[in-house]
Design an enzyme around this catalytic site. Structure first.
Site, PDB file in Angstrom:
ATOM      1  N   LEU A  46       9.372   2.916   7.577  1.00  0.00           N
ATOM      2  CA  LEU A  46      10.022   2.951   8.882  1.00  0.00           C
ATOM      3  C   LEU A  46       9.148   2.301   9.948  1.00  0.00           C
ATOM      4  O   LEU A  46       8.118   2.850  10.340  1.00  0.00           O
ATOM      5  CB  LEU A  46      10.323   4.401   9.286  1.00  0.00           C
ATOM      6  CG  LEU A  46      11.122   5.247   8.288  1.00  0.00           C
ATOM      7  CD1 LEU A  46      11.262   6.671   8.801  1.00  0.00           C
ATOM      8  CD2 LEU A  46      12.487   4.635   8.030  1.00  0.00           C
ATOM      9  N   THR A  62       1.425  11.028  -0.338  1.00  0.00           N
ATOM     10  CA  THR A  62       2.526  11.980  -0.179  1.00  0.00           C
ATOM     11  C   THR A  62       3.806  11.547  -0.887  1.00  0.00           C
ATOM     12  O   THR A  62       4.703  12.354  -1.089  1.00  0.00           O
ATOM     13  CB  THR A  62       2.843  12.183   1.318  1.00  0.00           C
ATOM     14  OG1 THR A  62       3.008  10.901   1.933  1.00  0.00           O
ATOM     15  CG2 THR A  62       1.726  12.950   2.013  1.00  0.00           C
ATOM     16  N   LEU A 122       0.853  -1.190   0.000  1.00  0.00           N
ATOM     17  CA  LEU A 122       0.000   0.000   0.000  1.00  0.00           C
ATOM     18  C   LEU A 122       0.887   1.238   0.000  1.00  0.00           C
ATOM     19  O   LEU A 122       1.846   1.312   0.776  1.00  0.00           O
ATOM     20  CB  LEU A 122      -0.911   0.001   1.225  1.00  0.00           C
ATOM     21  CG  LEU A 122      -2.107  -0.962   1.241  1.00  0.00           C
ATOM     22  CD1 LEU A 122      -1.689  -2.414   1.043  1.00  0.00           C
ATOM     23  CD2 LEU A 122      -2.872  -0.840   2.551  1.00  0.00           C
ATOM     24  N   THR A 123       0.585   2.198  -0.855  1.00  0.00           N
ATOM     25  CA  THR A 123       1.446   3.367  -1.004  1.00  0.00           C
ATOM     26  C   THR A 123       0.712   4.656  -0.655  1.00  0.00           C
ATOM     27  O   THR A 123      -0.495   4.761  -0.854  1.00  0.00           O
ATOM     28  CB  THR A 123       1.993   3.466  -2.442  1.00  0.00           C
ATOM     29  OG1 THR A 123       0.900   3.627  -3.347  1.00  0.00           O
ATOM     30  CG2 THR A 123       2.749   2.205  -2.818  1.00  0.00           C
ATOM     31  N   CYS A 134       7.528  11.853   6.430  1.00  0.00           N
ATOM     32  CA  CYS A 134       7.108  11.666   7.821  1.00  0.00           C
ATOM     33  C   CYS A 134       8.273  11.883   8.776  1.00  0.00           C
ATOM     34  O   CYS A 134       8.078  11.990   9.989  1.00  0.00           O
ATOM     35  CB  CYS A 134       6.525  10.271   8.021  1.00  0.00           C
ATOM     36  SG  CYS A 134       7.700   8.925   7.703  1.00  0.00           S
ATOM     37  N   GLY A 170       4.550   3.715  11.632  1.00  0.00           N
ATOM     38  CA  GLY A 170       3.855   4.538  12.613  1.00  0.00           C
ATOM     39  C   GLY A 170       3.886   6.001  12.224  1.00  0.00           C
ATOM     40  O   GLY A 170       4.655   6.410  11.344  1.00  0.00           O
TER      41      GLY A 170
END
Length: 484
Positions: free
Chosen positions: A412, A109, A105-106, A239, A206
């Site tokens: 991450l 952003t 899943l992408t 992020c 996260g």
């Protein structure tokens, strides 16, 4: 519909079951080149900005090249097929095998660099991948997939090793997650929760809320430049982009002054106005981030909020509030808006860091600009984050860079702190199954003395001391006892 994708992916994977390490490495290089060469990257960056309205083309080009090259650097000479490790002393051999079909899943952003980097990473283990793009970025993600499939074609590999859902929806993505062997969810919280609830083994990420301490001994100009560059890069689509900095009072004026010189504007009297624009009431009656500000330029955000700034402004600064847990500016902002705190002593600064991270983005990352090893040790040993960057730009450093030793990735893990299964940077190692082959050797059973000796001697010494102390108490009390 999803079943058809799965069937084609399995057939493609079966067709490369015999590939050697050298053959799959050639595939990875071929696929990587198609999403690395200047002509294709410019097309991808342009498409991503035009379709999503987020970020900017030059930074997306740089991000794409750095991420793809970084992943390929890490994959070079890494073993992912057949015998990958042997321990002669323990007579253990480890054999790598594919995990199968991966559903990836992408996010909106990062709709091109994410599938490009993850596609190569997943291929390394002889897996197949099906991408589920964000609906608002489906054309850009498909373009990246088409380029990668061209790389497969050039080396004679099955094209269906890499596929994309061309008309994505929540229903199709949900069905994909149920039918694949492994899910990789790179995106927002709801997406990650859905992946973990799918019943399929899943890797998730996260939420970010990276915070940096700017210590009194740092190189102020270097720290300011790195923070400014990190925060302004691609309008903070990453992020990992810094959301707050905690600056020692002795260098506060110099540091903030340098940020302003580089192209920042300190929002003071208009702070409340900016807050009300950036966090709006959603359909559930709660205030949440305004989608209109995500990955927009500082100038665009300021203009929309009614704040006048010049065209040169790349970052908006706001002063941090003492009520961290209630202040919206203490959260992840997904925009070139940076919150600035100040502190006197390290422990005070550390507590601010801890409160910010515990409030939002637990498990993701933090950093410090310092040369004081004691400070670094304290943060590394105490903070509930999976990454601590030292004297680095957080956005570039977290996911691996040519100036540090972090594994290159766009995904991450944030550990149990962030609701994830791993705290590592997600790499090809997470997409191989490993068979351990163990051969018999002459037993090497340790003696009880080797394992328990020190402990039992401590217990014996403690018991003897305790008995003597009790006897002393009895002797002290005995003269006062009545004699019947």
């Amino acid at each position: 519909m999803i079943l058809n994708y799965i069937k084609k992916a399995k057939a493609a994977q079966q067709a490369i079951d015999h590939y050697t390490q050298e053959e799959i490495d050639k595939v990875c290089i071929a696929v990587g080149w198609e999403v690395y060469n200047d002509e294709n990257i410019l097309k991808l960056a342009t498409s991503a900005v035009e379709e999503t309205g987020m970020g900017n083309i030059p930074d997306k080009v740089a991000k794409h090249k750095n991420k793809v090259l970084g992943v390929l650097k890490d994959l070079k000479d890494a073993k992912s097929v057949g015998l990958i490790e042997e321990d002669f002393d323990k007579k253990i051999k480890k054999y790598a095998k594919p995990v199968g079909v991966v559903g990836a899943l992408t996010p909106v952003t990062n709709p091109t660099a994410t599938p490009a980097s993850n596609g190569i990473t997943i291929l390394k283990g002889k897996n197949a991948v099906i991408f589920a793009p964000h609906p608002k970025a489906k054309l850009s993600t498909k373009m990246a997939v088409d380029f990668m499939r061209e790389g497969l074609r050039k080396v004679g590999a099955p094209l269906d090793l890499i596929q994309v859902i061309e008309e994505p929806s929540l229903e199709l993505t949900g069905e994909l997650m149920k039918q694949v062997n492994v899910v990789l969810a790179t995106g927002g919280g709801p997406m990650v929760k859905a992946a973990y609830s799918s019943g399929t083994p899943a890797y998730g990420v996260g939420p970010g809320n990276s915070v940096q301490i700017i210590a009194e001994d740092c190189d102020v100009l270097d720290a300011a430049k790195k923070v400014f560059t990190s925060k302004s890069f691609d309008h903070a689509t990453s992020c990992s982009s810094e959301n707050s900095v905690i600056v020692h009072e002795s260098i506060y004026d110099r540091f903030v002054g340098e940020l302003i010189r580089l192209g920042s504007y300190f929002v003071k009297n208009e702070r409340k106005v900016l807050e009300e624009y950036m966090w709006i009431q959603n359909a559930k009656g709660y205030r949440s981030i305004n989608p209109a500000i995500i990955a927009q330029s500082a100038k665009t955000i300021a203009d929309s909020a009614g704040i006048k700034v010049s065209e040169e402004i790349k970052v908006l600064l706001v002063e941090g509030a003492s009520d961290i847990e209630k202040d919206f500016f203490s959260q992840e902002k997904l925009s070139p808006v940076l919150t600035v705190f100040t502190y006197r002593e390290f422990e005070e600064g550390y507590k601010i860091l801890e409160r910010l991270t515990n409030n939002y983005g637990t498990g993701h990352s933090c950093g410090i600009h310092t040369f004081n090893q004691e400070y670094i040790e304290k943060i590394g040993s105490r903070m509930k984050t999976s990454r601590v960057m030292v004297n680095q730009a957080q956005a570039a450093g977290n996911g691996g860079a040519f100036f540090n030793g972090m594994p290159s990735t766009v995904s991450l893990g944030c550990g149990s702190w962030g609701g994830n299964i791993t705290s590592e940077n997600i790499t090809f190692k997470h997409f191989i199954n490993v068979t351990w082959v163990s051969e018999y050797f002459t037993p090497k059973r340790p003696s009880d003395e080797e394992i328990f000796g020190d402990y039992l001697r401590e217990v014996k010494a403690w018991s003897s001391t305790s008995i003597r102390q009790k006897q002393s108490l009895v002797n002290i009390r005995s003269p006062h006892q009545r004699v019947s």
